[in-house]
Write a protein that holds these residues in place. Structure first.
Motif, PDB file in Angstrom:
ATOM      1  N   SER A  44      43.600  48.459  42.781  1.00 52.27           N
ATOM      2  CA  SER A  44      44.638  47.425  42.832  1.00 52.27           C
ATOM      3  C   SER A  44      44.977  46.901  41.449  1.00 52.27           C
ATOM      4  CB  SER A  44      44.195  46.279  43.748  1.00 52.27           C
ATOM      5  OG  SER A  44      43.985  46.718  45.074  1.00 52.27           O
ATOM      6  N   LEU A  45      44.945  47.776  40.445  1.00 46.04           N
ATOM      7  CA  LEU A  45      45.230  47.407  39.056  1.00 46.04           C
ATOM      8  C   LEU A  45      44.308  46.307  38.557  1.00 46.04           C
ATOM      9  CD1 LEU A  45      49.066  47.581  38.322  1.00 46.04           C
ATOM     10  CD2 LEU A  45      47.264  49.217  37.799  1.00 46.04           C
ATOM     11  N   LEU A  60      48.730  42.707  32.962  1.00 44.71           N
ATOM     12  CA  LEU A  60      49.269  43.994  33.420  1.00 44.71           C
ATOM     13  C   LEU A  60      50.173  43.805  34.619  1.00 44.71           C
ATOM     14  CD1 LEU A  60      49.473  47.044  33.658  1.00 44.71           C
ATOM     15  CD2 LEU A  60      47.191  47.064  34.706  1.00 44.71           C
ATOM     16  N   ARG A  61      49.728  43.041  35.588  1.00 45.02           N
ATOM     17  CA  ARG A  61      50.544  42.839  36.788  1.00 45.02           C
ATOM     18  C   ARG A  61      51.854  42.127  36.450  1.00 45.02           C
ATOM     19  NH1 ARG A  61      45.989  41.068  41.321  1.00 45.02           N
ATOM     20  NH2 ARG A  61      45.005  43.138  41.502  1.00 45.02           N
ATOM     21  N   VAL A  98      51.691  52.501  43.097  1.00 47.23           N
ATOM     22  CA  VAL A  98      52.786  51.556  42.912  1.00 47.23           C
ATOM     23  C   VAL A  98      53.934  51.932  43.842  1.00 47.23           C
ATOM     24  CG1 VAL A  98      54.481  50.646  41.268  1.00 47.23           C
ATOM     25  CG2 VAL A  98      52.135  51.065  40.537  1.00 47.23           C
ATOM     26  N   THR A 129      44.071  42.012  33.602  1.00 43.47           N
ATOM     27  CA  THR A 129      44.635  42.337  34.915  1.00 43.47           C
ATOM     28  C   THR A 129      45.869  41.492  35.187  1.00 43.47           C
ATOM     29  OG1 THR A 129      42.495  43.029  35.811  1.00 43.47           O
ATOM     30  CG2 THR A 129      44.172  42.332  37.393  1.00 43.47           C
ATOM     31  N   ASP A 130      45.778  40.191  34.920  1.00 43.65           N
ATOM     32  CA  ASP A 130      46.932  39.308  35.126  1.00 43.65           C
ATOM     33  C   ASP A 130      48.102  39.729  34.236  1.00 43.65           C
ATOM     34  OD1 ASP A 130      45.468  37.860  36.954  1.00 43.65           O
ATOM     35  OD2 ASP A 130      44.902  36.284  35.537  1.00 43.65           O
ATOM     36  N   LEU A 162      54.675  44.479  35.174  1.00 45.93           N
ATOM     37  CA  LEU A 162      55.333  45.427  36.071  1.00 45.93           C
ATOM     38  C   LEU A 162      56.768  44.987  36.353  1.00 45.93           C
ATOM     39  CD1 LEU A 162      52.550  46.072  38.759  1.00 45.93           C
ATOM     40  CD2 LEU A 162      53.235  47.593  36.898  1.00 45.93           C
ATOM     41  N   ALA A 168      46.227  52.097  40.433  1.00 45.82           N
ATOM     42  CA  ALA A 168      46.846  51.669  41.688  1.00 45.82           C
ATOM     43  C   ALA A 168      47.917  52.663  42.088  1.00 45.82           C
ATOM     44  CB  ALA A 168      47.458  50.279  41.561  1.00 45.82           C
ATOM     45  N   GLU A 204      55.629  47.028  43.596  1.00 43.54           N
ATOM     46  CA  GLU A 204      54.545  46.428  44.366  1.00 43.54           C
ATOM     47  C   GLU A 204      53.288  47.281  44.234  1.00 43.54           C
ATOM     48  OE1 GLU A 204      55.503  45.312  48.458  1.00 43.54           O
ATOM     49  OE2 GLU A 204      57.575  45.880  48.026  1.00 43.54           O
ATOM     50  N   ILE A 205      52.136  46.614  44.331  1.00 41.91           N
ATOM     51  CA  ILE A 205      50.855  47.317  44.332  1.00 41.91           C
ATOM     52  C   ILE A 205      50.467  47.592  45.771  1.00 41.91           C
ATOM     53  CG2 ILE A 205      48.419  47.177  43.691  1.00 41.91           C
ATOM     54  CD1 ILE A 205      49.279  45.211  41.481  1.00 41.91           C
TER      55      ILE A 205
END
Length: 423
Positions: free
Chosen positions: A122-123, A104-105, A148, A101-102, A108, A146, A113-114
């Motif tokens: 929330s991804l 992937l975010r 986006v 998750t970290d 971006l 999510a 923004e999510i």
């Protein structure tokens, strides 16, 4: 499918059917693609249409292109396991889900923004459904979804990761627009297309990476959105960046200090009105400032997100690492003031100076995991404050039966804080 005189393969409309599979936890909707019998009935108001496919065709990066294959669309609604530990997939765990998750975010674009949504939207990578015997039926992947936001536009993003020992699949007409071969041996297929369901067109971009260590990562972005102007939120190249991010590989070591996933938020069985992001931010600031009297938590308070059934919720792990202890904070609105008299379930209650009712309850109960019928005994303390405005704050500490929950004083200091009143 039929072939037109010019070589175009016409994709016929197929009926959308729904199969319900009973399982534990909560429902998730998905789409599974598979063959559709020639005898399937036609339904103009419940159909799925894709662009016509030209064959033969040359696809960049493909030495051989196979003809398009028959395909239909069927809907599936199924339950997912609440826990991450699935013995059928030893490469995956709760900590790996948080590390992915970290990663992937971080992959971006800086201006993406999510959208404010529940953790499941929330991804955050979710548990893998089922066991090895149902791999072909439900797949063996974890996914994160999510909405986006980019400026005044919004679209949907879904990223899925699985482990596979199969070779890279052949190039199939209609399934990809280009195949890219990277220097490290990774193969990435990309496609920019559309589909229509019930005569509504959705734009769709996909990148799927087949990595040398057996990781298969796919990212799909569409222009499905609500509340803002709809647009596909990511370019094809941005999707390629996501699926080749090192942190998504199934063999990459989990970074030290990666926490376990937070517990799942559910705000009761009755739906609560939604609480907007601005109010959530205000209440998060209040939570972050509440002294915890030395209580150890794996992440700070002050990260309320929408819960599955409305309202807001946050769950953190308490105590020493590895202890199965949770602290949950749930905030709902539209609730009626309870009777001050204590009911027969062991709850005690009293009225506060501002007219709110504070109720306290301690209980013991047994739970069983998905792979065992043996009961594990748990102990919980709950403090619920219901305010005249209709705001209800419920704070619960849950621990193993032999352990001591969070003190009543701390639970009350959180639940009775006037800054958590939504009004």
């Amino acid at each position: 499918m039929g072939k037109d005189p010019d070589g175009t393969v016409s994709h016929r409309k197929v009926v959308l059917t729904c199969v319900v599979v009973v399982a534990a936890a909560y429902g998730v909707a998905g789409l599974l693609f598979g063959p559709t019998p020639e005898s399937a009935p036609q339904a103009a108001d419940n159909s799925y249409v894709t662009p016509p496919v030209q064959f033969p065709v040359r696809i960049p990066g493909c030495d051989i292109v196979e003809p398009p294959r028959d395909g239909g669309l069927s809907g599936v609604v199924f339950g997912v396991q609440e826990g991450y530990d699935n013995p059928a997939y030893p490469w995956f765990s709760g900590r790996r889900a948080m590390a992915m998750t970290d990663a992937l975010r971080a992959a971006l674009p800086a201006d993406a923004e999510i959208a404010f949504a529940s953790p499941r939207a929330s991804l955050v990578f979710q548990p893998i459904l089922g066991d090895d015997s149902r791999r072909d039926e439900f797949g063996s992947e974890t996914d994160a979804r999510a909405t986006v936001l980019r400026g005044d536009r919004a679209g949907a993003l879904r990223v899925a990761v699985r482990q596979s020992a199969r070779p890279v699949p052949p190039c199939v007409a209609g399934a990809l627009d280009e195949r890219r071969a990277l220097a490290d041996g990774t193969v990435v297929d990309v496609q920019d297309t559309w589909y229509e369901m019930n005569r509504v067109r959705t734009l769709s971009r996909t990148a799927t990476a087949y990595l040398p260590d057996g990781t298969v990562a796919s990212a799909n972005a569409t222009d499905e959105a609500a509340g803002r102007a709809a647009a596909v939120p990511l370019t094809v190249d941005e999707l390629v960046t996501i699926v080749t991010t090192p942190g998504l590989r199934v063999t990459v070591p989990i970074p030290p200090g990666t926490p376990d996933p937070p517990g799942r938020c559910i705000t009761g069985l009755d739906r609560s009105p939604e609480i907007d992001e601005a109010r959530a931010r205000r209440m998060n600031a209040v939570l972050a400032a509440i002294p915890l009297d030395g209580l150890r938590v794996d992440r700070p308070l002050g990260a309320l997100l929408p819960a599955d059934w409305g309202g807001l919720c946050q769950v953190v792990r308490t105590g020493e690492p590895g202890e199965d202890a949770l602290l949950s904070i749930q905030i709902t609105t539209g609730q009626s003031l309870p009777q001050q008299d204590s009911p027969d379930d062991g709850t005690t209650s009293r009225r506060l100076a501002d007219g709110a009712v504070l109720a306290s309850r301690e209980s013991r109960y047994g739970v069983s995991g998905p792979a065992s019928s043996a009961l594990t005994m748990r102990r919980s303390r709950t403090v619920t404050v219901t305010r005249p405005s209709g705001t209800q704050i419920e704070v619960t500490s849950t621990v193993a039966a032999a352990d001591e929950p969070v003190s009543w004083a701390l639970l009350e200091s959180i639940a009775a804080n006037p800054g958590l009143d939504v009004s």
